[in-house]
Scaffold this active site. Sequence first.
Site, PDB file in Angstrom:
ATOM      1  N   ARG A   1      35.803  46.115  49.487  1.00 29.45           N
ATOM      2  CA  ARG A   1      36.520  46.690  50.627  1.00 29.45           C
ATOM      3  C   ARG A   1      37.817  47.341  50.217  1.00 29.45           C
ATOM      4  O   ARG A   1      38.522  47.888  51.073  1.00 29.45           O
ATOM      5  CB  ARG A   1      36.854  45.571  51.599  1.00 29.45           C
ATOM      6  CG  ARG A   1      35.980  45.530  52.825  1.00 29.45           C
ATOM      7  CD  ARG A   1      36.299  44.257  53.540  1.00 29.45           C
ATOM      8  NE  ARG A   1      36.183  44.346  54.937  1.00 29.45           N
ATOM      9  CZ  ARG A   1      35.196  43.778  55.639  1.00 29.45           C
ATOM     10  NH1 ARG A   1      34.217  43.176  55.030  1.00 29.45           N
ATOM     11  NH2 ARG A   1      35.188  43.849  56.933  1.00 29.45           N
TER      12      ARG A   1
ATOM     13  N   ARG B   1      29.760  41.890  71.320  1.00 34.24           N
ATOM     14  CA  ARG B   1      28.905  41.223  70.321  1.00 34.24           C
ATOM     15  C   ARG B   1      28.955  39.703  70.524  1.00 34.24           C
ATOM     16  O   ARG B   1      29.994  39.139  70.855  1.00 34.24           O
ATOM     17  CB  ARG B   1      29.392  41.544  68.906  1.00 34.24           C
ATOM     18  CG  ARG B   1      28.650  40.723  67.863  1.00 34.24           C
ATOM     19  CD  ARG B   1      28.842  41.204  66.471  1.00 34.24           C
ATOM     20  NE  ARG B   1      30.222  41.189  66.040  1.00 34.24           N
ATOM     21  CZ  ARG B   1      30.606  41.573  64.840  1.00 34.24           C
ATOM     22  NH1 ARG B   1      29.726  42.037  63.984  1.00 34.24           N
ATOM     23  NH2 ARG B   1      31.872  41.529  64.501  1.00 34.24           N
TER      24      ARG B   1
ATOM     25  N   ARG C   1      33.218  36.076  68.221  1.00 34.31           N
ATOM     26  CA  ARG C   1      34.141  35.891  67.088  1.00 34.31           C
ATOM     27  C   ARG C   1      35.589  36.109  67.533  1.00 34.31           C
ATOM     28  O   ARG C   1      35.846  36.960  68.384  1.00 34.31           O
ATOM     29  CB  ARG C   1      33.801  36.896  65.976  1.00 34.31           C
ATOM     30  CG  ARG C   1      32.750  36.383  65.025  1.00 34.31           C
ATOM     31  CD  ARG C   1      32.215  37.403  64.057  1.00 34.31           C
ATOM     32  NE  ARG C   1      33.161  38.301  63.420  1.00 34.31           N
ATOM     33  CZ  ARG C   1      32.821  39.211  62.515  1.00 34.31           C
ATOM     34  NH1 ARG C   1      31.564  39.309  62.114  1.00 34.31           N
ATOM     35  NH2 ARG C   1      33.723  40.019  61.994  1.00 34.31           N
TER      36      ARG C   1
HETATM   37  P1  AP5 Z   1      32.964  40.989  58.272  1.00 33.32           P
HETATM   38  O1  AP5 Z   1      32.274  39.813  58.805  1.00 33.32           O
HETATM   39  O2  AP5 Z   1      32.433  41.653  57.055  1.00 33.32           O
HETATM   40  O3  AP5 Z   1      33.151  42.009  59.471  1.00 33.32           O
HETATM   41  P2  AP5 Z   1      33.104  43.609  59.520  1.00 33.32           P
HETATM   42  O4  AP5 Z   1      32.987  44.401  58.303  1.00 33.32           O
HETATM   43  O5  AP5 Z   1      34.277  43.897  60.352  1.00 33.32           O
HETATM   44  O6  AP5 Z   1      31.743  43.902  60.070  1.00 33.32           O
HETATM   45  P3  AP5 Z   1      31.104  43.274  61.272  1.00 33.32           P
HETATM   46  O7  AP5 Z   1      30.356  42.038  60.902  1.00 33.32           O
HETATM   47  O8  AP5 Z   1      32.111  43.130  62.364  1.00 33.32           O
HETATM   48  O9  AP5 Z   1      30.129  44.436  61.751  1.00 33.32           O
HETATM   49  P4  AP5 Z   1      28.692  44.895  61.289  1.00 33.32           P
HETATM   50  O10 AP5 Z   1      28.800  46.257  60.691  1.00 33.32           O
HETATM   51  O11 AP5 Z   1      27.962  43.860  60.478  1.00 33.32           O
HETATM   52  O12 AP5 Z   1      28.026  45.064  62.706  1.00 33.32           O
HETATM   53  P5  AP5 Z   1      26.843  44.249  63.448  1.00 33.32           P
HETATM   54  O13 AP5 Z   1      25.547  44.513  62.756  1.00 33.32           O
HETATM   55  O14 AP5 Z   1      27.219  42.845  63.715  1.00 33.32           O
HETATM   56  O15 AP5 Z   1      34.501  40.654  57.943  1.00 33.32           O
HETATM   57  C1  AP5 Z   1      35.300  39.872  58.798  1.00 33.32           C
HETATM   58  C2  AP5 Z   1      36.642  39.588  58.148  1.00 33.32           C
HETATM   59  O16 AP5 Z   1      36.458  38.843  56.929  1.00 33.32           O
HETATM   60  C3  AP5 Z   1      37.445  40.825  57.717  1.00 33.32           C
HETATM   61  O17 AP5 Z   1      38.192  41.382  58.778  1.00 33.32           O
HETATM   62  C4  AP5 Z   1      38.342  40.210  56.612  1.00 33.32           C
HETATM   63  O18 AP5 Z   1      39.416  39.464  57.152  1.00 33.32           O
HETATM   64  C5  AP5 Z   1      37.392  39.236  55.928  1.00 33.32           C
HETATM   65  N1  AP5 Z   1      36.672  39.848  54.798  1.00 33.32           N
HETATM   66  C6  AP5 Z   1      35.319  40.009  54.689  1.00 33.32           C
HETATM   67  N2  AP5 Z   1      35.019  40.615  53.534  1.00 33.32           N
HETATM   68  C7  AP5 Z   1      36.188  40.857  52.904  1.00 33.32           C
HETATM   69  C8  AP5 Z   1      36.523  41.489  51.677  1.00 33.32           C
HETATM   70  N3  AP5 Z   1      35.591  42.013  50.856  1.00 33.32           N
HETATM   71  N4  AP5 Z   1      37.831  41.578  51.344  1.00 33.32           N
HETATM   72  C9  AP5 Z   1      38.787  41.057  52.134  1.00 33.32           C
HETATM   73  N5  AP5 Z   1      38.543  40.463  53.310  1.00 33.32           N
HETATM   74  C10 AP5 Z   1      37.245  40.350  53.697  1.00 33.32           C
HETATM   75  O19 AP5 Z   1      26.813  45.081  64.823  1.00 33.32           O
HETATM   76  C11 AP5 Z   1      27.910  45.022  65.712  1.00 33.32           C
HETATM   77  C12 AP5 Z   1      27.401  44.948  67.173  1.00 33.32           C
HETATM   78  O20 AP5 Z   1      26.742  46.173  67.512  1.00 33.32           O
HETATM   79  C13 AP5 Z   1      26.367  43.836  67.417  1.00 33.32           C
HETATM   80  O21 AP5 Z   1      26.604  43.334  68.690  1.00 33.32           O
HETATM   81  C14 AP5 Z   1      25.011  44.546  67.334  1.00 33.32           C
HETATM   82  O22 AP5 Z   1      24.016  43.912  68.114  1.00 33.32           O
HETATM   83  C15 AP5 Z   1      25.368  45.927  67.885  1.00 33.32           C
HETATM   84  N6  AP5 Z   1      24.601  47.013  67.272  1.00 33.32           N
HETATM   85  C16 AP5 Z   1      24.214  47.145  65.975  1.00 33.32           C
HETATM   86  N7  AP5 Z   1      23.570  48.317  65.789  1.00 33.32           N
HETATM   87  C17 AP5 Z   1      23.591  48.959  67.005  1.00 33.32           C
HETATM   88  C18 AP5 Z   1      23.108  50.215  67.456  1.00 33.32           C
HETATM   89  N8  AP5 Z   1      22.470  51.056  66.647  1.00 33.32           N
HETATM   90  N9  AP5 Z   1      23.323  50.554  68.753  1.00 33.32           N
HETATM   91  C19 AP5 Z   1      23.964  49.699  69.596  1.00 33.32           C
HETATM   92  N10 AP5 Z   1      24.450  48.489  69.212  1.00 33.32           N
HETATM   93  C20 AP5 Z   1      24.253  48.125  67.937  1.00 33.32           C
END
Ligand code: AP5
Length: 216
Positions: free
Chosen positions: A88, A127, A160
């Site tokens: 990241r 979500r 979350r």
């Molecule tokens: P992390 O858990 O990695 O969160 P993120 O990157 O913010 O990603 P998300 O899990 O929120 O989203 P996603 O892309 O997986 O979406 P999803 O499929 O769930 O990180 C959390 C925290 O951990 C960070 O802020 C940081 O503090 C820490 N961290 C983690 N890794 C780190 C690193 N490498 N370095 C430093 N800190 C780190 O989909 C989202 C929603 O949309 C769901 O409800 C889903 O059902 C819906 N959805 C999905 N696709 C569609 C579509 N096509 N149309 C409509 N809705 C949809």
Amino acid sequence: MRIIFLGPPGAGKGTQSERICKDYNIVQLSTGDILRANRNLGTDLGKKAQSYMDSGALVPDDLIIEMIRVELKNPNLANGYILDGFPRTVPQAEALDKLLQELGQELDTVLVLEVPNEELLKRLTARRICRICGKSYHLIYNPPKIEGTCDVEGGELYQRDDDKEEPIMNRLKVYEAQTMPLIEYYSKKNLVDKINGVGEIDFIYNQIQAVLNKYI
Ligand code: AP5
């Protein structure tokens, strides 16, 4: 197959990773999920990570890099993996380059899922996640069959702490400032495949499959 999944918070990385892993028989390594599991278990890492995660900031690079160093040596990754949420930052990407060299491994692709901020906000605020298996749902776009309950594990669905408006806005800013430079970093290595992340989940997955099938 070895994949990095880049994309802003809420882009659908977790949703699409689940399908990719099943169809290509590889393992998802989500740094967010690993950190949340550590937090729930009350480990040192989990305690250190908590305040960063709740505010939408990144956990310090040294903690994350050490965590990934251990994870990447797991024998269950022998058939391949998808890195969801790592790297990241540029220092994390440089550390990954070194680790891959040590392990004698190469990446096949860096998938970049592109979704505008307005849509991300809608996705994240509605979500819900299963307390048992971590599967994610959306109250409108991807609802569970029974309200408040996971289809797979029957676990309770929760929101979350970082899926509230203020931390979401912070996560979006952090993504732009610290993670987007990785697109340039991996473009220079000719590894980037961009995916339009707007539309039905199946439509997006079809694009991903078309890309991944080039690397089989
Ligand atoms: P992390 O858990 O990695 O969160 P993120 O990157 O913010 O990603 P998300 O899990 O929120 O989203 P996603 O892309 O997986 O979406 P999803 O499929 O769930 O990180 C959390 C925290 O951990 C960070 O802020 C940081 O503090 C820490 N961290 C983690 N890794 C780190 C690193 N490498 N370095 C430093 N800190 C780190 O989909 C989202 C929603 O949309 C769901 O409800 C889903 O059902 C819906 N959805 C999905 N696709 C569609 C579509 N096509 N149309 C409509 N809705 C949809």
